[in-house]
Motif scaffolding. Sequence first.
Motif, short mmCIF file in Angstrom:
data_model
loop_
_atom_site.label_atom_id
_atom_site.label_comp_id
_atom_site.label_asym_id
_atom_site.label_seq_id
_atom_site.Cartn_x
_atom_site.Cartn_y
_atom_site.Cartn_z
N TRP A 89 20.61 22.77 -11.04
CA TRP A 89 19.92 23.19 -9.82
C TRP A 89 19.21 22.01 -9.17
O TRP A 89 19.25 21.86 -7.95
N TRP A 90 18.60 21.16 -9.99
CA TRP A 90 17.89 20.00 -9.45
C TRP A 90 18.87 19.01 -8.82
O TRP A 90 18.59 18.41 -7.78
N GLY A 91 20.03 18.86 -9.44
CA GLY A 91 21.06 18.00 -8.86
C GLY A 91 21.57 18.56 -7.54
O GLY A 91 21.76 17.81 -6.57
N GLU A 92 21.79 19.87 -7.50
CA GLU A 92 22.21 20.52 -6.24
C GLU A 92 21.14 20.34 -5.17
O GLU A 92 21.44 20.05 -4.02
N LEU A 93 19.89 20.53 -5.55
CA LEU A 93 18.79 20.38 -4.61
C LEU A 93 18.76 18.97 -4.04
O LEU A 93 18.60 18.78 -2.83
N TRP A 94 18.92 17.98 -4.91
CA TRP A 94 18.92 16.59 -4.47
C TRP A 94 20.08 16.34 -3.51
O TRP A 94 19.90 15.74 -2.45
N CYS A 95 21.29 16.80 -3.87
CA CYS A 95 22.48 16.59 -3.02
C CYS A 95 22.33 17.26 -1.66
O CYS A 95 22.61 16.65 -0.62
N PHE A 96 21.90 18.51 -1.66
CA PHE A 96 21.74 19.21 -0.38
C PHE A 96 20.57 18.65 0.42
O PHE A 96 20.62 18.63 1.65
N GLY A 97 19.54 18.17 -0.26
CA GLY A 97 18.43 17.54 0.45
C GLY A 97 18.87 16.28 1.17
O GLY A 97 18.56 16.08 2.36
N ILE A 98 19.61 15.43 0.47
CA ILE A 98 20.12 14.19 1.09
C ILE A 98 21.10 14.53 2.21
O ILE A 98 21.04 13.96 3.30
N GLY A 99 22.02 15.45 1.95
CA GLY A 99 22.99 15.85 2.97
C GLY A 99 22.33 16.43 4.21
O GLY A 99 22.75 16.15 5.34
N THR A 100 21.30 17.22 3.99
CA THR A 100 20.57 17.82 5.11
C THR A 100 19.88 16.75 5.94
O THR A 100 19.94 16.76 7.17
N ALA A 101 19.22 15.82 5.27
CA ALA A 101 18.51 14.74 5.98
C ALA A 101 19.48 13.88 6.78
O ALA A 101 19.25 13.60 7.97
N ILE A 102 20.59 13.49 6.17
CA ILE A 102 21.55 12.62 6.85
C ILE A 102 22.23 13.35 8.01
O ILE A 102 22.37 12.79 9.11
N SER A 103 22.63 14.60 7.80
CA SER A 103 23.31 15.32 8.88
C SER A 103 22.36 15.61 10.04
O SER A 103 22.78 15.57 11.21
N THR A 104 21.09 15.88 9.75
CA THR A 104 20.11 16.10 10.81
C THR A 104 19.88 14.82 11.60
O THR A 104 19.84 14.83 12.84
N TRP A 105 19.77 13.70 10.89
CA TRP A 105 19.59 12.40 11.54
C TRP A 105 20.81 12.09 12.42
O TRP A 105 20.67 11.65 13.55
N PHE A 106 22.01 12.33 11.87
CA PHE A 106 23.24 12.08 12.61
C PHE A 106 23.31 12.95 13.86
O PHE A 106 23.69 12.48 14.94
N ALA A 107 22.95 14.22 13.74
CA ALA A 107 22.97 15.13 14.89
C ALA A 107 22.01 14.66 15.98
O ALA A 107 22.34 14.66 17.17
N TRP A 108 20.84 14.24 15.56
CA TRP A 108 19.83 13.75 16.51
C TRP A 108 20.38 12.57 17.31
O TRP A 108 20.30 12.54 18.54
N TYR A 109 20.96 11.60 16.62
CA TYR A 109 21.45 10.41 17.31
C TYR A 109 22.76 10.66 18.04
O TYR A 109 23.05 9.98 19.03
N ALA A 110 23.55 11.62 17.63
CA ALA A 110 24.74 11.99 18.39
C ALA A 110 24.33 12.57 19.74
O ALA A 110 24.92 12.23 20.78
N ILE A 111 23.32 13.42 19.73
CA ILE A 111 22.81 14.00 20.98
C ILE A 111 22.21 12.91 21.86
O ILE A 111 22.46 12.87 23.07
N ARG A 112 21.45 12.01 21.26
CA ARG A 112 20.85 10.91 22.04
C ARG A 112 21.94 10.03 22.66
O ARG A 112 21.84 9.64 23.82
N GLY A 113 22.98 9.72 21.89
CA GLY A 113 24.07 8.91 22.42
C GLY A 113 24.78 9.61 23.57
O GLY A 113 25.17 8.97 24.55
#
Length: 176
Positions: A89-113
């Motif tokens: 569960w902790w591994g899943e939490l870490w993976c989804f946490g990192i994935g969520t942060a990166i995808s949110t960051w990517f979405a933000w900058y895709a919109i800005r671009g």
Amino acid sequence: MAAARTLRRILDTFYLIGGILASLFLIAILAIIVLQMLARWTGHVFPGATDYAGYCMAAASFFAFAYALNHGAHIRVSLLLTGLGRHRWWGELWCFGIGTAISTWFAWYAIRGNQISWRFKELSQGLDATPMWIPQLSMSIGTVMLAVAFWDHLVRLIFTGSHGITTDLVDQSQGE
């Protein structure tokens, strides 16, 4: 509980729409290639066909991301997570946490671009001279869909203990 089921149906439909759009863009690539071939065979030119096929390929990829994540088609670290045993569960939490942060960051900058391309009236450098904000729009929408999917699975993991990805072939083969 009815509200949760309704939200689940809305999100699953949202991801399905992304998958359908991705498949339509793949069909559009086929149509563009066939039209380009026909144009060449008849001695004509289809200006910008290669550029349009590229735009459709990008759109197909970005629209498919959320659908693919929701159905377990993304590459995951299932072998490592399975090896964690009771700490999975902790591994899943870490993976989804990192994935969520990166995808949110990517979405933000895709919109800005996309906004910058629209503001400066940026045009493609090919024969088509397409305003770049138009093909970039699929990237912005697709990355937002992916970020929503990651947030969805992260929140589900935190509150229910399961991320809700429907297919994970490695785990199924091990009887989980």
